[in-house]
Structure formats: C-alpha cells, structure tokens
Scaffold this motif. Structure first.
Motif, PDB file in Angstrom:
ATOM      1  N   ARG A  55     -20.292  18.886  30.210  1.00  0.00           N
ATOM      2  CA  ARG A  55     -19.385  17.957  30.891  1.00  0.00           C
ATOM      3  C   ARG A  55     -17.931  18.367  30.711  1.00  0.00           C
ATOM      4  NH1 ARG A  55     -21.286  13.137  32.583  1.00  0.00           N
ATOM      5  NH2 ARG A  55     -19.368  12.097  32.026  1.00  0.00           N
ATOM      6  N   ALA A  97     -17.213  20.934  33.246  1.00  0.00           N
ATOM      7  CA  ALA A  97     -17.038  20.363  34.583  1.00  0.00           C
ATOM      8  C   ALA A  97     -15.735  19.593  34.715  1.00  0.00           C
ATOM      9  CB  ALA A  97     -18.214  19.446  34.898  1.00  0.00           C
ATOM     10  N   LEU A 129     -15.466  16.619  33.343  1.00  0.00           N
ATOM     11  CA  LEU A 129     -15.836  15.202  33.265  1.00  0.00           C
ATOM     12  C   LEU A 129     -15.480  14.620  31.900  1.00  0.00           C
ATOM     13  CD1 LEU A 129     -19.301  15.410  35.046  1.00  0.00           C
ATOM     14  CD2 LEU A 129     -17.255  14.300  35.929  1.00  0.00           C
ATOM     15  N   ILE A 154     -10.983  17.709  37.829  1.00  0.00           N
ATOM     16  CA  ILE A 154     -12.396  17.902  38.195  1.00  0.00           C
ATOM     17  C   ILE A 154     -12.475  18.561  39.578  1.00  0.00           C
ATOM     18  CG2 ILE A 154     -14.605  16.748  38.578  1.00  0.00           C
ATOM     19  CD1 ILE A 154     -13.536  14.405  36.963  1.00  0.00           C
ATOM     20  N   GLN A 155     -11.677  18.022  40.500  1.00  0.00           N
ATOM     21  CA  GLN A 155     -11.739  18.489  41.888  1.00  0.00           C
ATOM     22  C   GLN A 155     -11.304  19.951  42.012  1.00  0.00           C
ATOM     23  OE1 GLN A 155     -10.244  15.681  40.909  1.00  0.00           O
ATOM     24  NE2 GLN A 155     -10.903  13.954  42.161  1.00  0.00           N
ATOM     25  N   VAL A 191     -16.665  23.145  40.544  1.00  0.00           N
ATOM     26  CA  VAL A 191     -17.952  23.392  39.898  1.00  0.00           C
ATOM     27  C   VAL A 191     -19.013  22.637  40.684  1.00  0.00           C
ATOM     28  CG1 VAL A 191     -16.938  23.638  37.610  1.00  0.00           C
ATOM     29  CG2 VAL A 191     -17.720  21.399  38.359  1.00  0.00           C
TER      30      VAL A 191
END
Lengths: 292, 357
Positions: free
Chosen positions: B46, B49, B51, B71-72, B76
C-alpha cells in the motif's frame, strides 16, 4: 405468506416440522388482522372520513383557510431547510466516521445518536433556556433584535435537533460495510477525490441516502414535541401542521383538524410507499445493513 | 519499471509495521511478498501504491522519487482482494474508468477507449462480457475484470493485494497460472502479496519473505525452499525439523555424531534445521543414531517420527514405502542438507549433494 397458500392442500401430511398447526396459524393471523384493523386501519380511515365530512368543497374550503395555508407553508420551509442540512451533514459525518480514525470518534457517534435518546420536549426546552428572553444568550439576542424562541428560527433549530441522526445513522453502517476499497481503486486509476466521490461513493450510497432523506423529511414534517415548546403557537405565523391540528382540535373544529391531519396522513402514506419501493429495489443492501 | 526501496519504515500509532525495508525489484520482474498476517506485507504494498504514507525511507520507480507523488500521479495498477469493482458500472465501464477520468487533454477518444477495452477483455478472456454488471460475474471473473481495469491505464507497476484470497482452491490454481501467463505477455513489473506459500513459490520470479515488519530473505523460489536464510523461513515455508544442538570445540554434534565444523569460537546452544526429504535412513559413520517412534502414511510417502539420541524432541522423515520398519527399531539418520543457526544467525550450511560444507 405465499408458501402457506401453496402448502395448504397437503397440510397435515408433509408439513414443515417447525411450522405451526393450521389452527394455531389461523388464530395468529386472525389476531394480527384484528389488531391492525383496530389500531391502524380504523384510525386512518377515520381521519379521511372526518376530513371529507363536508364533501370535497368543504375540504377545499377548510384547506383554503389562511392559517392552515400558513401552517402548510411553514412546515414546507422547515423541511426544506432541515433536509438539505442533514443531507450534507449526514454524508460528511458518515464519511468521517467510516473512513478515518480520529480522537473522539466514538464521542461523535454517541452525539449523533443523542437526539434519539432525549425526549423532544427536553430538546425544545434546552433551546428556550439557551435562547429565551431569560436564557443564557437571551439578553444578547434581545439587544441585537434577533428572535429565535417563539419564531421560525427556533422551530427550525428544534426540528434540526430531532432529525439530526436520521441520515447519518443510515449511512454510517452502510459505508462501514462497503469499506473504502472501491474509492481507493478509483484513486489509483487516476480519479481526483471529487470525481471519486461523484462517480463511485455517491452511486454506492445513493439508495441508503435516499432512504435517510425520506425518514428525515417525514420526521421534520411530523415533529410535534420539540416544536410545540419553541413555537409559541402563533396562528398563521409559527404553527406548523401538527401544531395546527392540535389548535383546531382545541377549538372543537373537528373537520378542520381532520383536514390538516389527512394531509399529514397522506404524506405518511406516500413516505411509506416510497420506503417500501426502496426496500424492494434495494433489498440486499438493506438486509446487509440490518445485520449490524 | 524497476523499483528501489530504501530504509522504508512505517509506524501505526506506536506499533511499528515496517522497520527498515530495503528491496530492489528489476523491471519486468514478478515478485511475491510472502509472510504471515501482521508481517507488514500489505502495508509495504500500500505504501508503494501511495495508499499509505511511509514514516521514513524512500521509494524510487526508476529514477523517479515517489515521495511527493500522489496516488494518481504514481500510475500504479492496484488489484484488491475484494475486487473493488464499481458495482453500478458494467464490465466495460469499469475497465474504461481509468481512461475516462483523465483530464480532457490526455483522455483518449471514445473510439480508442472502446478498442482498448475490447483488447483487454480479450487478454483476460472475457470477450462478450462487456455489458454485464459485476454482480452477474463469478469471483474469478470479477478478479479478471479488476486486473483488466488496472492494466487499462498502462501502469508503471502492477500491485496485487492477496488477489486470489477470496476464491475457491481450484479457481485459485487456474488463476495463478493464468496471471503468470499474462505477466509474461505484458511484461509489467508486478508485486503481489500473499500468505499462501504455494502461490508465492509457484508464481514468483523471486519471493520476499517478510516477518514482523522486516524482510527475512529475498530469493528465487528454489533458494527460498532449499536454502532458507533464517529459522523463521524454515518454519514458515514447507515442513522442517528443528533439533536443538550444542556447538563445542568448533563442531556441531547430535549425540556423538559430528555433523559439521562450524569454526572455532562458536560455542553454546544452536538450532539445526532440515527438511524431511533431505534426510535418509543410513547406518554409515556420518549418521546420527535414533529410535523409530511412529510411522504414518503421508500422501505418496511414508513419514517416520524418530527420536534422536542426545536431542530433545522428535524429528519427521520421509521413509521408503517398501522398507521393513516398525516402531521401536533402531536406525541411523543421514542428513544430506541442513542449516545450523546460533542466535538466529546462520553459522553453517551443509549440502552433501553438492559436497559444499
């Protein structure tokens, strides 16, 4: 219900081991019908019969009374303020509670439930003690010529208080159960938080949200206790529909009381119909939520 | 794209989830993060990513520092154990989602999106399912849609969190092989998390075994199984026997049998590990002596429980089906491959097959 009918011809021979005997079944069903008729259908029918005692024209004439129209208008205004406020607050609170861990989270959950456990009359009284002429903020409000108690703001405040938990309470278990995987998936796919909310979160909670809004609206329209304490009962100015029913009743204007009551009852029936539709349309999600 | 992880730390409240993880993943590699629950493997995934935010350390995708990347921006592909498909969208809309949410300037045309969706449906063998809703698909099909959705955005890396955890055993087996094929065809750098050792060993180019927030070993499946670097891996992956021994005078012994020389200066208690299949009944001079305590049928093999002289606890061993043995028999056990650990550090490895001691 339907499987009772299906099994009826062969009863006695291959009846479910856990099913009641036919006699017991008949008694139970009969009892339920009697109770429903006595306490639900008869009163409801009485309201409409009483309302139309003087025929359609009499009904419309009573409805055209300025005080009655004012009560309907005020009730609509109150609902029109409460529903959007709680729509926004409910989504925000449910979001915060289901998606984040923070200090005081359980306190917030308890606070959201508070209006359910406090008598509405007490809630009304609290606002009188706070904003009334001899209340904590009374002198200051009087000095600035702001009227809350015995005026529309007080009624709105009282209704906001009693309808506080309805939307949030619907959404919190639903959003907790759904988890945030869908939303995180949307983010990893490049969605902005706002796009994610619009395209993923909102569609996921829309039925629950609608359900909560419906309950919120019904309560906002029908609230009596808290509003009774704060309204001051000024006809044509601060009487909502439930208060107006009482006022007419106290005047021995039974027809008038029944006419306004029939409006409220119709609204209840419409709410019930939409609620049933939602429960049918959205049965699996409601079932999941009930388990909590 | 290659991934470089340096000194990665993560603390939840006061409890550390990761302390100082270093890991290099080559471009195009398929790597499995294997560990028991609470080992930090999902946290690591995570964080990759975006997150979760790491407490310390850094991550590079190629030369690109991920520290400031949202994140964007990381691009991924993330596949959840719960599938996380958008239930109110059709299969095609789910797959197209990552392309449709792009800003107008970089968004492909509707036609390009449609053909990309078509192509991905073919890749995950779901052509003809574009109009279905996730609720109308089986678990395996849903996870394939989730993978297609993740691949649609041309991710730099593909991250899968227990991707087959919610599926039936048979579907799981099929999907493992299938995912490996997809990987070989598309060549994405892929990291997946699992607590299933068979899954990790079967699919991965390399396996990273995590325990209590740290990486114990990163190696090929063969090396992880045959040559575990720590006592934990011996216990966690496959069957293993553990024998408490003493190091004396530079030698490791069981009873009177000298197993290996461990070098001078290493004295005191130690642990010896070996796998049941890496030992045999043999009365030769290098064998430890013991008594057969019990015999059990174990699939195609027979398992014997043997109490070694001068060692606490019983060991398990694969025995030939035909051998005339019964409980109470005295026998010798020759260890073909084992490892000795003192204070959790490996002090000696012996592999008679390659004569390396």
């Amino acid at each position: 219900m339907s499987d009772i009918a299906v099994r009826a011809p062969t009863q006695g021979r291959d009846r479910d081991a856990t099913a009641e005997s036919p006699a017991a079944r008949a008694i139970l069903i009969g009892l339920a019908v009697v109770i429903l008729t006595l306490f639900l259908f008869l009163p409801l029918a009485t309201v409409f019969v009483g309302a139309f005692e003087r025929g359609i024209t009499g009904y419309l004439k009573t409805l055209g009374d300025p005080d009655t129209l004012a009560a309907v208008r005020l009730t609509c205004i109150v609902a029109a303020i409460c529903v959007p406020v709680h729509l926004t607050f409910g989504v925000a609170a449910a979001w915060a509670i289901s998606r984040f861990d923070f200090v005081g989270k359980s306190l917030l959950v308890t606070l959201i439930d508070l209006p359910f456990s406090v008598s509405p009359v007490i809630a009304g009284l609290v606002y009188v003690l706070l904003f009334g002429s001899r209340g904590v903020f009374g002198p200051w409000l009087a000095a600035h010529d702001i009227q809350i108690v015995f005026a529309v703001p007080g009624i709105v405040l009282a209704t906001l208080f009693v309808t506080f938990p309805l939307v949030a309470r619907e959404l919190i278990p639903l959003m907790q159960q759904q988890g945030s995987d869908d939303e995180q998936a949307a983010l990893t796919l490049g969605a902005s938080p706002f796009t994610m909310f619009r395209k993923v979160t909102l569609p996921n909670i829309k039925w629950g949200l609608l359900y909560g809004v419906l309950l919120c609206n019904a309560r906002a329209v029908g609230e009596f206790g808290a509003v009774a304490v704060l309204s001051g009962h000024i006809r044509g100015a601060t009487n909502t529909m439930p208060l107006h029913v009482e006022a007419l009743y106290n005047d021995y204007d039974m027809t008038g009381a029944f006419v306004v009551a029939s409006l409220l009852a119709s609204l209840a029936l419409v709410t019930l119909a939409i609620k049933t539709f939602l429960e049918w349309r959205y049965a699996d999600e409601i079932a999941r939520r009930r388990r909590h | 794209m290659d991934i470089h992880i340096r000194g990665l730390r993560k603390t939840f409240g006061v409890s550390p989830a990761l302390h100082g993880v270093d890991l290099d993943i080559a471009s195009g590699e398929l790597i499995g993060l294997l560990g028991p629950s609470g080992s930090g493997k999902t946290t690591l995934l995570r964080i990759l990513a975006g997150l979760e935010t790491p407490t310390g350390g850094d991550i590079h995708f190629g030369d690109l520092d991920m520290a400031g990347q949202s994140i964007q921006e990381r691009r991924v592909g993330f596949v959840f154990q719960s599938y996380a498909l958008f239930r109110h969208m059709t299969v095609a809309d789910n797959i197209a989602y990552g392309l449709r949410v792009r800003p107008r300037a970089t968004r492909p045309s509707a036609r390009a999106i449609a053909s990309r969706v078509e192509e991905l449906l073919g890749l995950v063998q779901l052509t003809g399912y574009e109009g279905r809703y996730p609720g109308q698909l089986s678990g395996g099909q849903r996870q394939r849609v989730a993978l297609a959705r993740a691949l649609a955005v041309e991710p730099r890396v593909l991250l899968l969190d227990e991707p087959f955890g919610a599926l039936d055993a048979q579907v799981r087996k099929d999907l493992r092989r299938w995912l490996r094929e997809i990987h070989d065809r598309t060549g994405h750098t892929t990291v997946f998390v699992t607590h299933d050792q068979d899954e990790a060993l079967e699919m991965s180019d390399r396996v990273a075994v995590l325990n209590r927030g740290a990486i114990e070993q990163v190696a090929t499946p063969d090396a992880i199984y045959d040559d575990p670097a720590t006592p934990f891996i011996y216990g966690f992956i496959g069957d293993a026997n553990r024998v408490e021994i003493n190091l004396r005078g530079g030698q490791a012994r069981i009873g009177d049998t000298v197993l290996a020389r461990v070098g001078a200066g290493k004295e005191g208690p130690a642990e010896l590990f070996f796998r049941p299949e890496h030992a045999a009944i043999d009365d030769g001079p290098r064998s430890a002596r013991g008594t057969l305590v019990a015999l059990r049928r174990f699939g195609a093999k027979r398992r014997g429980e043997i109490r070694l002289d001068g060692a606490a606890g019983d060991i398990e061993l694969d025995l030939p089906i035909g051998a005339a043995l019964k409980p109470g028999d005295r026998l010798g056990v020759r260890l073909d491959r084992f490892a000795i650990f003192a204070d959790g550090r490996r002090v000696s490895v012996l592999d008679l097959a390659t004569r390396a001691a």
